[in-house]
Design a protein around this motif. Structure first.
Motif, PDB file in Angstrom:
ATOM      1  N   TYR A 147     -73.958 -37.886   0.861  1.00  0.00           N
ATOM      2  CA  TYR A 147     -73.571 -39.124   0.475  1.00  0.00           C
ATOM      3  C   TYR A 147     -74.421 -39.558  -1.149  1.00  0.00           C
ATOM      4  O   TYR A 147     -73.677 -40.027  -1.764  1.00  0.00           O
ATOM      5  CB  TYR A 147     -74.137 -40.378   1.425  1.00  0.00           C
ATOM      6  N   SER A 187     -72.707 -37.886  -3.830  1.00  0.00           N
ATOM      7  CA  SER A 187     -71.352 -38.421  -4.286  1.00  0.00           C
ATOM      8  C   SER A 187     -71.798 -39.692  -5.180  1.00  0.00           C
ATOM      9  O   SER A 187     -71.046 -39.766  -6.024  1.00  0.00           O
ATOM     10  CB  SER A 187     -70.637 -38.681  -2.964  1.00  0.00           C
ATOM     11  N   GLY A 228     -70.335 -45.715   8.710  1.00  0.00           N
ATOM     12  CA  GLY A 228     -70.557 -44.815   7.500  1.00  0.00           C
ATOM     13  C   GLY A 228     -69.824 -43.648   7.466  1.00  0.00           C
ATOM     14  O   GLY A 228     -70.012 -42.474   7.328  1.00  0.00           O
ATOM     15  N   SER A 237     -66.554 -38.966   5.185  1.00  0.00           N
ATOM     16  CA  SER A 237     -66.937 -37.745   4.817  1.00  0.00           C
ATOM     17  C   SER A 237     -65.619 -36.694   5.096  1.00  0.00           C
ATOM     18  O   SER A 237     -64.838 -36.818   6.132  1.00  0.00           O
ATOM     19  CB  SER A 237     -68.235 -37.257   5.598  1.00  0.00           C
ATOM     20  N   THR A 276     -66.572 -45.583   4.141  1.00  0.00           N
ATOM     21  CA  THR A 276     -67.510 -46.070   3.035  1.00  0.00           C
ATOM     22  C   THR A 276     -67.109 -44.824   2.028  1.00  0.00           C
ATOM     23  O   THR A 276     -66.910 -43.749   1.993  1.00  0.00           O
ATOM     24  CB  THR A 276     -69.022 -45.704   3.593  1.00  0.00           C
ATOM     25  N   PRO A 291     -69.086 -43.624  -1.130  1.00  0.00           N
ATOM     26  CA  PRO A 291     -70.146 -43.434  -2.007  1.00  0.00           C
ATOM     27  C   PRO A 291     -69.982 -43.269  -3.713  1.00  0.00           C
ATOM     28  O   PRO A 291     -70.685 -43.639  -4.583  1.00  0.00           O
ATOM     29  CB  PRO A 291     -71.038 -42.298  -1.286  1.00  0.00           C
ATOM     30  N   TRP A 336     -66.433 -37.256   0.993  1.00  0.00           N
ATOM     31  CA  TRP A 336     -67.442 -36.636   0.324  1.00  0.00           C
ATOM     32  C   TRP A 336     -68.134 -35.710   1.150  1.00  0.00           C
ATOM     33  O   TRP A 336     -67.954 -35.533   2.616  1.00  0.00           O
ATOM     34  CB  TRP A 336     -68.601 -37.896   0.221  1.00  0.00           C
TER      35      TRP A 336
END
Length: 313
Positions: free
Chosen positions: A32, A35, A245, A248, A266, A268, A313
């Motif tokens: 995170y 990123s 969160g 990814s 999310t 980042p 990410w």
């Protein structure tokens, strides 16, 4: 928000190449954070600004030293991802005294019990962050739609590191959405982690051993959810797994494979670009208002909405 950012980034003044910006993340050990740095560096390169990234490797002391180094270098603006929200007040004050604009990313500066995320510390040029209360709330809305209706649902929460202010906000938003929906539920287990898949797996093993009839597990991040999915599979549990969160690559894959029901987007890398934009505005336009809060939309990510979260990410 992202569109507006892009429009501003490509139109720098003729002296943009003379600018140097510094970024001190919390630790580049985590994807995170990497990123956020990537987004910052890409935006800086596009605007012709020199980017300096210093990794404090999870140490508050090293973060303070890195910020001191940037002051000594007389950079034109500084961004940082706070490791300790309260200690970070002194960092911001020192940068203000040096007349260097400073932007915090991802986490609040100041005591979260006294300062809400959308009320940035006054010394900041801006706080560029995910609204974690909102992120938790979106997860709670998702959970409310899938919880059983014939009994009081049992829920376990895999928390992040409690030293991070976002942990409290994630849970508060989650519960607020469940309460608003009138969901019948009980939080029967909560346990902190260090944000890693291995700890997520260990915590969920503990949950399922103590409460084999868990209906749902809520993880504060994709990372722990990945490990939690392994524990659910090993226990042959019917518990539904959701997270916040999210966004990814591993999280996307878990959703597509049916190992996780859904998460919350999310971004980042976008945060890193928005941080650069806020720094650029503060450095090139001295009359830019201070203590701005900058965020972005956070849609649910489920199997049928996987493309609504473009950043992996």
């Amino acid at each position: 928000m992202a569109t507006a950012a892009a429009a501003l980034l490509w139109a720098g003044p003729a002296n943009a190449k003379e600018l140097t910006f510094g970024y001190v993340p919390a630790s580049l050990e985590y994807p995170y954070n990497v990123s956020t740095a990537d987004g910052f560096k890409e935006a800086a390169a596009a605007a012709g600004v020199k980017a300096v990234v210093l990794d404090p490797r999870g140490s508050v002391e090293k973060q303070g030293n890195a910020l001191d180094d940037l002051i000594t270098q007389k950079v034109d603006a500084v961004g940082f991802l706070p490791l300790d929200s309260v200690v970070s007040e002194s960092f911001v004050d020192k940068l203000n005294a040096a007349k260097i604009p400073v932007v915090a990313i991802a986490l609040q500066v100041g005591d979260s019990a006294k300062r809400k995320v959308n009320d940035p510390y006054p010394g900041l040029s801006a706080l560029v962050a995910t609204d974690n209360y909102k992120a938790g709330y979106v997860s709670g809305e998702m959970a409310a739609g899938i919880l059983p209706k014939d009994h009081t649902a049992k829920i376990g929460i895999v928390m992040g590191d409690p030293a991070y202010t976002i942990v409290k906000l994630d849970t508060e938003g989650f519960r607020a959405a469940l309460d608003k929906a009138g969901a019948k539920y009980e939080i029967v287990a909560e346990q902190p982690t260090n944000w890693t898949p291995d700890q997520g797996e260990s915590v969920c093993q503990n949950f399922l051993t103590a409460h084999p009839d868990l209906d749902l597990i809520f993880s504060h991040a994709d990372d722990m959810a990945i490990g939690c999915a392994r524990a659910i599979s090993a226990a042959s549990s019917k518990a539904t797994l959701i997270a916040t969160g999210g966004g990814s690559k591993l999280g996307h894959d878990a959703i597509l494979a049916g190992e996780m029901y859904g998460s919350v987007c999310t971004r980042p890398k976008l945060l890193g670009k928005l941080m650069f934009q806020a720094m650029y505005e503060a450095a090139t336009k001295p009359d830019t208002p201070k203590a701005r809060f900058v965020s972005y939309d956070m849609p649910q990510i489920t199997k049928d909405k996987i493309n609504d979260c473009p950043e992996q990410w």
